[in-house]
Design a protein around this motif. Structure first.
Motif, PDB file in Angstrom:
ATOM      1  N   ASP A 115       0.931  -1.163   0.018  1.00 25.04           N
ATOM      2  CA  ASP A 115       0.048   0.154   0.054  1.00 25.04           C
ATOM      3  C   ASP A 115       0.852   1.057  -0.049  1.00 25.04           C
ATOM      4  OD1 ASP A 115      -2.570   1.325   0.098  1.00 25.04           O
ATOM      5  OD2 ASP A 115      -1.786   1.931   2.205  1.00 25.04           O
ATOM      6  N   GLY A 116       0.331   2.285  -0.817  1.00 22.64           N
ATOM      7  CA  GLY A 116       1.149   3.441  -0.711  1.00 22.64           C
ATOM      8  C   GLY A 116       2.277   3.425  -1.838  1.00 22.64           C
ATOM      9  N   ASN A 208      -5.127  14.467   2.913  1.00 22.93           N
ATOM     10  CA  ASN A 208      -4.828  15.256   1.781  1.00 22.93           C
ATOM     11  C   ASN A 208      -5.528  16.530   1.416  1.00 22.93           C
ATOM     12  OD1 ASN A 208      -4.246  15.985  -0.785  1.00 22.93           O
ATOM     13  ND2 ASN A 208      -4.266  14.005  -1.722  1.00 22.93           N
ATOM     14  N   TYR A 241       0.738  14.249   6.610  1.00 22.71           N
ATOM     15  CA  TYR A 241       0.099  13.392   5.730  1.00 22.71           C
ATOM     16  C   TYR A 241       1.307  13.134   4.922  1.00 22.71           C
ATOM     17  CZ  TYR A 241      -3.162  11.542   2.213  1.00 22.71           C
ATOM     18  OH  TYR A 241      -3.771  10.952   1.614  1.00 22.71           O
ATOM     19  N   LEU A 245      -1.291   5.010   3.668  1.00 20.78           N
ATOM     20  CA  LEU A 245      -2.208   4.828   4.803  1.00 20.78           C
ATOM     21  C   LEU A 245      -1.624   4.240   5.949  1.00 20.78           C
ATOM     22  CD1 LEU A 245      -4.945   4.464   6.225  1.00 20.78           C
ATOM     23  CD2 LEU A 245      -5.099   2.302   4.773  1.00 20.78           C
ATOM     24  N   TYR A 259      -6.967   9.591  11.086  1.00 20.19           N
ATOM     25  CA  TYR A 259      -6.449   9.671   9.784  1.00 20.19           C
ATOM     26  C   TYR A 259      -8.033   9.905   8.884  1.00 20.19           C
ATOM     27  CZ  TYR A 259      -5.621   7.918   4.972  1.00 20.19           C
ATOM     28  OH  TYR A 259      -5.347   7.918   3.613  1.00 20.19           O
ATOM     29  N   TYR A 261      -9.929   9.984   5.033  1.00 21.24           N
ATOM     30  CA  TYR A 261      -9.981   9.911   3.640  1.00 21.24           C
ATOM     31  C   TYR A 261     -11.378   9.936   3.359  1.00 21.24           C
ATOM     32  CZ  TYR A 261      -8.134  10.232  -0.992  1.00 21.24           C
ATOM     33  OH  TYR A 261      -7.735  10.740  -1.922  1.00 21.24           O
ATOM     34  N   LYS A 271     -11.688   6.889  -1.305  1.00 22.83           N
ATOM     35  CA  LYS A 271     -10.700   6.355  -2.121  1.00 22.83           C
ATOM     36  C   LYS A 271     -10.378   4.669  -1.531  1.00 22.83           C
ATOM     37  CE  LYS A 271      -6.099   6.634  -3.926  1.00 22.83           C
ATOM     38  NZ  LYS A 271      -4.767   7.072  -3.591  1.00 22.83           N
TER      39      LYS A 271
HETATM   40  P1  AHM Z   1      -2.989   2.629  -3.067  1.00 27.92           P
HETATM   41  O1  AHM Z   1      -3.518   1.282  -2.369  1.00 27.92           O
HETATM   42  O2  AHM Z   1      -3.003   2.741  -4.694  1.00 27.92           O
HETATM   43  O3  AHM Z   1      -1.409   2.663  -2.888  1.00 27.92           O
HETATM   44  O4  AHM Z   1      -3.785   3.938  -2.611  1.00 27.92           O
HETATM   45  C1  AHM Z   1      -3.918   3.986  -1.195  1.00 27.92           C
HETATM   46  C2  AHM Z   1      -3.220   5.167  -0.562  1.00 27.92           C
HETATM   47  C3  AHM Z   1      -2.973   5.074   0.793  1.00 27.92           C
HETATM   48  O5  AHM Z   1      -2.001   4.355   1.279  1.00 27.92           O
HETATM   49  C4  AHM Z   1      -2.954   6.579   1.086  1.00 27.92           C
HETATM   50  O6  AHM Z   1      -3.599   6.873   2.367  1.00 27.92           O
HETATM   51  C5  AHM Z   1      -3.844   7.224   0.220  1.00 27.92           C
HETATM   52  O7  AHM Z   1      -3.895   6.255  -1.197  1.00 27.92           O
HETATM   53  C6  AHM Z   1      -3.274   8.411  -0.553  1.00 27.92           C
HETATM   54  O8  AHM Z   1      -4.258   8.991  -1.316  1.00 27.92           O
HETATM   55  P2  AHM Z   1      -3.908  10.264  -2.004  1.00 27.92           P
HETATM   56  O9  AHM Z   1      -2.888  10.572  -2.825  1.00 27.92           O
HETATM   57  O10 AHM Z   1      -5.271  10.820  -2.861  1.00 27.92           O
HETATM   58  O11 AHM Z   1      -3.852  11.417  -0.788  1.00 27.92           O
END
Ligand code: AHM
Ligand code: MG
Length: 331
Positions: A115-116, A208, A241, A245, A259, A261, A271
């Motif tokens: 993730d991320g 964000n 930020y 995640l 946190y 979103y 998201k």
């Molecule tokens: P991903 O699963 O494609 O990596 O997206 C999830 C991530 C999270 O880790 C993070 O908190 C978030 O997307 C960030 O989104 P943004 O760039 O819109 O702030």
């Protein structure tokens, strides 16, 4: 270094609390532990792989095809979980459909293997998130979609691995939260953060804020509230930020914070994904004494309709999540 508990020992100790258990669940956790070590090692040399040894799509010096790190992580977790023959299916952010494995397995895993991932190229923390359920279909039959579409309240375990300045594995089986830090020299995770609890007074908010004008009035009001000067209530809060995640959540778990979103005009369902991002984090934060909500409903009580369902996500110190819910309700 002898007076320490390794993750392997911890898993065995916990299994002994359930005399007569088959050890299947312990083997599942061991598979996750192994894959985490492999991914951690690879994440630590991500810069080398992409910049020196060739970008994804090319061959490396051993002649092996290079893989993108998130695909690599996905493969490692699937391989480790498949080899131990303990689960009947996996749902992953990387795969459109769930994968059927061993019909004799009792558990399913939902995961986000890396993730991320937009942070990989810039050397910023990333993570793995996992969620474990008992299947509801009978053992000995193929896994079904319904096995994956269980409410978060049915999770038997959840956790994440953070690949940061050190690698940590944090997990819960519904009896508190424990964190283990990886010692790369010894090749073991060591219990470094027993019984983790989120501070009851938080000071950090993580959103964000580029999405401010795309967010609803309640969210905008929370951001204004967070920035107001009121020393009596610890405000202004501090904005932090990372955009990963796992990393944002991990910091807020340790320091106290929230946190966010939210739903936005361009992401009308939020998201983050309910099954393998929000539910596991929700179980962890609740086990640590905090709260996770979509603004109205407890995350773990949402009835999932599809594998990759998205939801708004607010998680952290309870009074901060409560404030968000209050301001959304007042919209
Ligand atoms: P991903 O699963 O494609 O990596 O997206 C999830 C991530 C999270 O880790 C993070 O908190 C978030 O997307 C960030 O989104 P943004 O760039 O819109 O702030
Ligand atoms: Mg993700």
């Amino acid at each position: 270094m002898t007076d320490v508990t390794t993750l392997g020992e911890f898993i065995i100790e916990k299994q002994m609390d359930f005399p007569g258990s088959s050890g299947e669940f312990s083997r599942l956790l061991s598979a996750i532990r192994l894959a985490s070590k492999i991914v951690s090692q690879q994440v630590n040399k991500a810069g080398l792989l992409s910049n020196i040894l060739g970008a994804a799509g090319s061959d490396n010096i051993q002649g092996e095809a290079q893989q993108k790190l998130d695909v690599f992580a996905n493969d490692q977790f699937i391989k480790a979980l498949t080899a131990r023959k303990v689960i009947c299916g996996i749902a992953s952010e990387e795969n459109d459909e769930y994968i059927s494995i061993n019909e004799e397995g009792s558990y399913i895993v939902a995961m986000d293997p890396l993730d991320g991932s937009s942070n990989i190229d810039v050397n910023v923390s990333i993570g793995t998130i996992f969620s474990i359920y008992k299947r509801i279909s009978p053992v000995g039959t193929p896994v079904t979609e319904a096995d994956f579409l269980q409410k978060g309240t049915e999770q038997v375990a959840a956790g994440y691995v953070i690949y940061g300045s050190s690698t940590m594995l944090v997990y819960t089986t519904g009896n508190g939260v424990n964190g283990f830090t990886y010692d790369p020299g010894l090749g073991v995770f060591i219990l470094s953060h027993p019984d983790m609890t989120v501070p009851s007074v938080g000071k950090i908010y993580s959103m964000n804020e580029g999405n401010f004008y795309k967010s609803s009035e309640g969210i905008q009001n929370f951001i204004k509230y967070a920035q107001e000067v009121d020393p009596g209530s610890n405000r202004p809060y501090t904005a932090r930020y990372i955009g990963s995640l796992v990393a944002d959540f991990h910091r807020n778990l340790i320091k106290g914070g929230v946190y966010l979103y939210p739903v936005t005009s361009t992401s009308p369902n939020g998201k983050l994904r309910l099954l393998y991002e929000c539910n596991p984090m929700a179980m962890i934060i609740e086990q640590a004494g905090g709260k996770a909500s979509d603004g109205q409903t407890r995350i773990m009580e949402i009835d999932p309709k599809s594998l990759h369902q998205r939801v708004a996500f607010f998680a952290g110190t309870s009074h901060m999540v409560n404030k968000i819910e209050e301001l959304i309700a007042a919209e």
